[in-house]
Structures are given as structure tokens and as C-alpha cells.
Design an enzyme around this catalytic site. Structure first.
Site, PDB file in Angstrom:
ATOM      1  CG  ASP A  36       1.164 -13.008  30.522  1.00  0.00           C
ATOM      2  OD1 ASP A  36       1.482 -11.803  30.565  1.00  0.00           O
ATOM      3  OD2 ASP A  36       1.074 -13.738  31.525  1.00  0.00           O
ATOM      4  CG  HIS A 240       4.914   6.989   6.593  1.00  0.00           C
ATOM      5  ND1 HIS A 240       4.672   5.687   6.194  1.00  0.00           N
ATOM      6  CD2 HIS A 240       4.100   7.750   5.829  1.00  0.00           C
ATOM      7  CE1 HIS A 240       3.755   5.678   5.232  1.00  0.00           C
ATOM      8  NE2 HIS A 240       3.401   6.919   4.987  1.00  0.00           N
ATOM      9  CG  ASP A 257      -0.998  11.432   6.808  1.00  0.00           C
ATOM     10  OD1 ASP A 257      -2.106  10.876   6.910  1.00  0.00           O
ATOM     11  OD2 ASP A 257      -0.160  11.141   5.931  1.00  0.00           O
ATOM     12  CG  ASP A 268      -4.652   8.436   4.713  1.00  0.00           C
ATOM     13  OD1 ASP A 268      -4.174   9.288   5.478  1.00  0.00           O
ATOM     14  OD2 ASP A 268      -3.962   7.754   3.926  1.00  0.00           O
ATOM     15  CG  HIS A 347       4.479  10.873  -1.469  1.00  0.00           C
ATOM     16  ND1 HIS A 347       3.196  11.133  -1.854  1.00  0.00           N
ATOM     17  CD2 HIS A 347       4.848  11.921  -0.675  1.00  0.00           C
ATOM     18  CE1 HIS A 347       2.794  12.280  -1.314  1.00  0.00           C
ATOM     19  NE2 HIS A 347       3.775  12.776  -0.601  1.00  0.00           N
ATOM     20  CG  HIS A 351      -2.958   5.198  -0.507  1.00  0.00           C
ATOM     21  ND1 HIS A 351      -4.009   4.886   0.326  1.00  0.00           N
ATOM     22  CD2 HIS A 351      -2.313   6.227   0.081  1.00  0.00           C
ATOM     23  CE1 HIS A 351      -3.973   5.688   1.385  1.00  0.00           C
ATOM     24  NE2 HIS A 351      -2.972   6.526   1.259  1.00  0.00           N
ATOM     25  CG  HIS A 358      -1.007   2.538   1.904  1.00  0.00           C
ATOM     26  ND1 HIS A 358       0.300   2.786   1.618  1.00  0.00           N
ATOM     27  CD2 HIS A 358      -1.463   3.683   2.480  1.00  0.00           C
ATOM     28  CE1 HIS A 358       0.629   4.013   2.020  1.00  0.00           C
ATOM     29  NE2 HIS A 358      -0.429   4.574   2.555  1.00  0.00           N
ATOM     30  CD  GLU A 381      -1.418  10.151   0.451  1.00  0.00           C
ATOM     31  OE1 GLU A 381      -0.673  10.536   1.355  1.00  0.00           O
ATOM     32  OE2 GLU A 381      -2.006   9.049   0.462  1.00  0.00           O
ATOM     33  CE1 TYR A 385       5.617  15.950   2.493  1.00  0.00           C
ATOM     34  CE2 TYR A 385       6.100  15.199   0.262  1.00  0.00           C
ATOM     35  CZ  TYR A 385       5.230  15.291   1.334  1.00  0.00           C
ATOM     36  OH  TYR A 385       3.978  14.728   1.246  1.00  0.00           O
ATOM     37  NE  ARG A 403       1.184  13.294   3.596  1.00  0.00           N
ATOM     38  CZ  ARG A 403       2.321  13.142   4.276  1.00  0.00           C
ATOM     39  NH1 ARG A 403       3.481  13.471   3.715  1.00  0.00           N
ATOM     40  NH2 ARG A 403       2.310  12.675   5.509  1.00  0.00           N
ATOM     41  CD  GLU A 405      -3.927  11.160   2.769  1.00  0.00           C
ATOM     42  OE1 GLU A 405      -3.335  11.450   3.826  1.00  0.00           O
ATOM     43  OE2 GLU A 405      -3.902  10.020   2.265  1.00  0.00           O
TER      44      GLU A 405
HETATM   45  N1  GLY Z   1      -1.418   8.417   5.541  1.00  0.00           N
HETATM   46  C1  GLY Z   1      -0.209   7.730   5.416  1.00  0.00           C
HETATM   47  C2  GLY Z   1      -0.008   7.214   4.045  1.00  0.00           C
HETATM   48  O1  GLY Z   1      -0.892   7.269   3.228  1.00  0.00           O
HETATM   49  O2  GLY Z   1       1.044   6.677   3.748  1.00  0.00           O
HETATM   50 MN    MN Z   2      -2.582   8.364   2.539  1.00  0.00          MN
END
Ligand code: GLY
Ligand code: MN
Length: 434
Positions: A36, A240, A257, A268, A347, A351, A358, A381, A385, A403, A405
Site C-alpha cells: 500500500d 542506458h 546523462d 536531457d 543509436h 529524439h 523521448h 546526442e 562507444y 556522448r 547531448e
Molecule cells: N537520455 C537518455 C536517452 O535519451 O535515451
Molecule cells: Mn536523450
């Protein structure tokens, strides 16, 4: 947010619906921890976008041809539950504060919804796990209409996902939304200043996470917009990485990030710094390549441009850099064509950003890339890697990732980098570590 903004958005949605359609948007119920304890509720983004209403389980109905074009079904007042989880607005607030023409307890949905929208041809509604009552009412209306329509000539025969109507509108932000995103960006930038100062050899990734999230809350944000990523050394290869449970070492890079959610909207940001405060020449080369890709992609964030073009520009710069570093061999065009670069850049570059990190909205429509318009907000971004088991390129870079961004608003005058308060150039970024 000013209630007039929501009314304006509903008016646009109503115009698109016309007389023969209705829109039904349902918010999820609360989630519990254990028996709960309540998980902090994340309001439904589209329901919020249309009404400002944030309570669980609400159902919003827009039906321009109904006696009440805007109806909210809400959790009824419940003094016993309110002792535990706080005040509910009930049906009264739904009308008085949110402007609904009528409001009913959610318990009356199955009885009332068919009477409200049972005459239209098209229902914009989503059948989804976790909302069995709403699903059952919508399906019952379709079945009932299949039987009655041959003689009455009315009733729903078409079910369309609400995203078809709402997402293209949500993709272009209005002034109030831009103010909220700007606030989230400002808070995120300031919190990164705190966090970067916490990076030092032997610090736990969790300490940097704590600095970021403390910065968000201290500055009045609702909290993180997504699970914060602090990835040192080889952890950066996991895009991630969110366990943030490793101590960082002097000779490594650390990738951060994170983004605040403020006034419901998200930011972001990603930055990568050397834990010991100085890049090795190899690390600096890797960072310079990603920064060049970042800058090249941002330049293309202009009206009429496309996310695909921004990505293509980033990929070209990154692939060139991968060849220079000895990580890939061959001609740039072939390496791009074959997708070889994806071993190090798996990737996409951007986005949409908004109520969701996203955010909703297609990138391709009718077989064509969606042209960028003023008011669209997106991340840029790029990253590289280098898995630990890579057998080419500098040994020192194996088990590391970079990265970078930023959040960019498309304007008539070109890209507006909303997160520019946090430098990307190492000569200005690394001094923040001390
Ligand atoms: N900042 C995490 C992503 O854009 O997936
Ligand atoms: Mn992002």
C-alpha cells in the site's frame, strides 16, 4: 500553466475531430510499491496537454457534436482515501478549475460514455493493457453500433489511435511549453555544474547521480525526467547504464546523462569528462570527434531540415573519426552504407523532447522525413562507444564511451541551443571540475 493554453489546444483538437468523431484519453491508475505504498504518480502526458488535469484514472472526452463537448470523468471525492493520498478535486474542480462542460465520477463511465459519444462514426481511443474498464466500454460501443447502425445510420464504426490526431500537434511546442522546457533546461544545466564538480578519482558514480538529482529538486524541479546515467569507464558502453554503482578511476572517462522534469516538461543533457581532470591525447581525440559530430548535426536543425539529415551529418563525421582512430578501415561511404559504424554508434542522433523525454511524434510520415518547423524541440546526442573486446584502434580507448547531448529548439533564425549554458568545449568544460 495558464488554463487558456489548454482551452486553445482543445479547440484545435475539436476542429480536427469535427462533428463525426470523439476523442477519449484515459490516464493510468496509480502504481503501488508493496501492499500500500504509492509510487509517485506520472500524469498522462496527452490528458495533461489537453486539460492540465493530473489525477490518476481520469478519462477525458472531447466530442464537438455532444451537448457537453469537453467532459472529464474523475475519481470521486473520498475523505477516507484523501487522508492518505491527499485532496482530490472531484467533479466540482473538474468543471470549476479545468473548464469541463460536465464532469462525472469515473465509476459512471460505462453508463455515460455511450450516451455521450455513441452517435459518432469515429472514436479516437486507445485499447491498452492496464485500463480494462475503458477498453471494455469502447469495445462494447463498437459492438453495439455494429448491430444498430444498419437501421439507425449512426454509431462508431472506426477506431483510431489518438496519437494520430494528437502527436503531430504535440510535436510543435507553443510558448507556454517552450517556457517550461526552458526552465527544465536551466535547472539541468545548473545541476550539471554541481555534478561535474563532484567528479574525482575514487568517487562513486552514485555521488555524481546524487549531485544531479539533488540539484534538480533543490531548484524546484519535479525530479529526474528519466533514470540518471553516470557511467564511468566500461560502463559507458551500456547506453542506458543506470545502476550507477561503480567507483570511477583517475584514468577513465565518465559519461553523465541526466535531465530534470520541471513544470511537467523534460530536459536531457549528456557530458563526458576525464575523471582525473585531464584527457589523454586519445581520449581528447575521441571527444573532439563526437563534438564535431554534435556541432555538425546542430547546424542542420533548421526549418525544412530533417532529423534524418542531422543524423546523416553526425554519422559522416563519426565514421571519418573512426577511420582516423584506426577503429574502422575502408572508404567512408562504404562504411556508412554497410552500417559498419554501428559497432561504435548504435543509436540515433536525436529524439523529440517535451512532456516525455523521448517525446511523441513521428519522424517519418507518408514515406517522407518530417520537415523541421519552428517550435520543434529535439536532442542532439552523438556518441562513440568502444567495447572492451575491440581489437583495433588505441588500446587505451577500449572500454570507454563519449556522448555529448544538448537540447535544441528549431527557430526561423536557426538552431537555438537551450542548454548552451553548459559548455561542450573541453577547454571551458573541464575547469568546472575544480
Ligand atoms: N537520455 C537518455 C536517452 O535519451 O535515451
Ligand atoms: Mn536523450
Amino acid at each position: 500553466m495558464d488554463i487558456a493554453n489548454f482551452a486553445r489546444r482543445r479547440a484545435r483538437a475539436a476542429e480536427m475531430l469535427g462533428e463525426d468523431s470523439a476523442l477519449i484519453v484515459a490516464a493510468a491508475p496509480e502504481l503501488h510499491m508493496g501492499l500500500d505504498g504509492e509510487v509517485r504518480y506520472q500524469p498522462d502526458a496527452s490528458l495533461y496537454w489537453l486539460s492540465g488535469f493530473t489525477e490518476p484514472e481520469a478519462v477525458l472526452v472531447l466530442c464537438p457534436s455532444s451537448e457537453w463537448p469537453f467532459v472529464l470523468f474523475v475519481r470521486p471525492r473520498d475523505p477516507e482515501r484523501e487522508v492518505w493520498t491527499g485532496p482530490r478535486g472531484g467533479t466540482e474542480a473538474a468543471c470549476a478549475e479545468y473548464g469541463a462542460h460536465a464532469a462525472f465520477p469515473i465509476t459512471e463511465l460505462s453508463d455515460r460514455l455511450p450516451r455521450l459519444v455513441g452517435h459518432v462514426d469515429t472514436l479516437y481511443a486507445r485499447i491498452e493493457y492496464g485500463r480494462p474498464v475503458v477498453d471494455a466500454v469502447v469495445l462494447a460501443m463498437l459492438v453495439a453500433s455494429r448491430r444498430s447502425r444498419p437501421r439507425t445510420g449512426r454509431g462508431p464504426h472506426t477506431l483510431v489511435d489518438p496519437s494520430v490526431l494528437l502527436d503531430p500537434m504535440r510535436r510543435v511546442k507553443d510558448a507556454a511549453e517552450l517556457a517550461a522546457i526552458g526552465e527544465a533546461a536551466r535547472i539541468t544545466v545548473e545541476s550539471f555544474h554541481d555534478a561535474i564538480a563532484r567528479v574525482r578519482p575514487d568517487a562513486g558514480e552514485w555521488e555524481v547521480e546524487a549531485a544531479l538529482e539533488s540539484g534538480f529538486r533543490t531548484r524546484g524541479a519535479l525530479g529526474p525526467a528519466f533514470p540518471t546515467i553516470v557511467a564511468s569507464g566500461p560502463n559507458a558502453v551500456t547506453l542506458h547504464h543506470t545502476s550507477n554503482d561503480r567507483r570511477m578511476r583517475a584514468e577513465e572517462l565518465v559519461l553523465m546523462d541526466a535531465g530534470a522534469r520541471a513544470a511537467m516538461y523534460c530536459a536531457d543533457i549528456t557530458r563526458t569528462v576525464p575523471v582525473g581532470g585531464r584527457f589523454t591525447p586519445e581520449q581528447r581525440a575521441l571527444h573532439d570527434i563526437v563534438l564535431a559530430a554534435h556541432d555538425a548535426a546542430i547546424t542542420a536543425a533548421v526549418p525544412g531540415g530533417t532529423v534524418a539529415d542531422m543524423h546523416a551529418r553526425a554519422v559522416r563525421v563519426l565514421t571519418h573519426g573512426l577511420v582516423e582512430l584506426g577503429l574502422l578501415r575502408g572508404g567512408i561511404d562504404e562504411l556508412i552504407e554497410s552500417g559498419e559504424y554501428r559497432r561504435f554508434y548504435p543509436h540515433r542522433t536525436s529524439h523529440w523532447l517535451g512532456l516525455d523525454v523521448h517525446d511523441v511524434g513521428d519522424y517519418v510520415e507518408g514515406g517522407h522525413d518530417v520537415p523541421l518547423e519552428p517550435g520543434m524541440v529535439l536532442t542532439v546526442e552523438p556518441g562513440l562507444y568502444i567495447p572492451v573486446d575491440t581489437d583495433a584502434g588505441p588500446t587505451l580507448l577500449r572500454g570507454s564511451g563519449v556522448r555529448i547531448e544538448d537540447d535544441v529548439l528549431v527557430t526561423e533564425h536557426g538552431p537555438d541551443v537551450l542548454t548552451r549554458g553548459l559548455p561542450t568545449d573541453p577547454d571551458r568544460l573541464l575547469p568546472l571540475m575544480h
